[in-house]
Write a protein that holds these residues in place. Structure first.
Motif, PDB file in Angstrom:
ATOM      1  N   CYS A   5      48.840  30.956  43.579  1.00 33.70           N
ATOM      2  CA  CYS A   5      48.290  32.233  43.725  1.00 33.70           C
ATOM      3  C   CYS A   5      49.345  33.386  43.790  1.00 33.70           C
ATOM      4  O   CYS A   5      50.472  32.923  43.840  1.00 33.70           O
ATOM      5  CB  CYS A   5      47.540  32.050  44.993  1.00 33.70           C
ATOM      6  SG  CYS A   5      48.601  32.035  46.617  1.00 33.70           S
ATOM      7  N   SER A   7      49.612  37.410  45.515  1.00 28.62           N
ATOM      8  CA  SER A   7      48.766  38.805  46.286  1.00 28.62           C
ATOM      9  C   SER A   7      49.545  39.943  46.384  1.00 28.62           C
ATOM     10  O   SER A   7      50.897  39.949  46.276  1.00 28.62           O
ATOM     11  CB  SER A   7      48.721  38.455  47.640  1.00 28.62           C
ATOM     12  OG  SER A   7      49.925  38.083  48.191  1.00 28.62           O
ATOM     13  N   MET A 108      44.330  39.111  46.510  1.00 34.69           N
ATOM     14  CA  MET A 108      44.566  37.839  46.218  1.00 34.69           C
ATOM     15  C   MET A 108      44.004  37.122  44.976  1.00 34.69           C
ATOM     16  O   MET A 108      42.805  37.229  44.890  1.00 34.69           O
ATOM     17  CB  MET A 108      44.090  36.824  47.569  1.00 34.69           C
ATOM     18  CG  MET A 108      44.572  35.346  47.301  1.00 34.69           C
ATOM     19  SD  MET A 108      46.281  34.980  47.473  1.00 34.69           S
ATOM     20  CE  MET A 108      46.313  35.007  49.098  1.00 34.69           C
TER      21      MET A 108
END
Length: 147
Positions: A5, A7, A108
């Motif tokens: 991920c 963000s 995110m």
């Protein structure tokens, strides 16, 4: 199953960021690596099941399907159905949340996918750094220019 991920804090309120992000055909507006996006015949930018074909800056194409669009959670999930990447089962989610103390947004972008074990480290870095981080910087820049 590899996951990764990225963000970012975006300098705009969550409602404004969500209006831009929820447009399934809108990546070229804010993601610098996406040269063009086209929806399939009869598809819509906000309808689950719609298919988009993305042309990347290097000329390659990625075909994706919109799996969910949740205006309450400000989250959208899509899957890759065709790409130049050696992956299977790629499912990615972008979620926009308000930062109530500043009026900004927290975004995110995450993914889980399957691949050969020897490709995992490279693909995790590719999606995290070259797709998500670059895209989030583009999203930040979009709102920095328009505010």
């Amino acid at each position: 199953m590899p996951e990764t991920c990225a963000s970012a804090v975006i300098p705009a309120d969550a409602a404004s960021v969500w209006r831009l992000v929820r447009n399934f055909d809108g990546l070229p507006y804010w993601h610098p690596a996406i040269a063009h996006s086209a929806l399939g015949d009869g598809d819509a930018r906000d309808r689950v099941g719609s298919v988009r074909t993305l042309r990347l800056g290097d000329g390659s194409t990625v075909v994706e399907t919109l799996l969910s669009l949740d205006d309450q959670r400000r989250a959208t999930t899509y899957e890759i159905i065709e790409s130049p990447f050696a992956i299977r089962g790629y499912r990615s989610t972008i979620q926009v949340s308000p930062l109530t103390t500043t009026g900004e947004s927290f975004v995110m972008w995450s993914v889980g996918f399957d691949c050969e074990a020897h490709d995992a480290e490279h693909l995790v870095a590719l999606f995290r750094d070259d797709v998500f981080t670059v895209g989030l910087r583009g999203l930040t820049g979009y709102f920095a220019r328009t505010t």
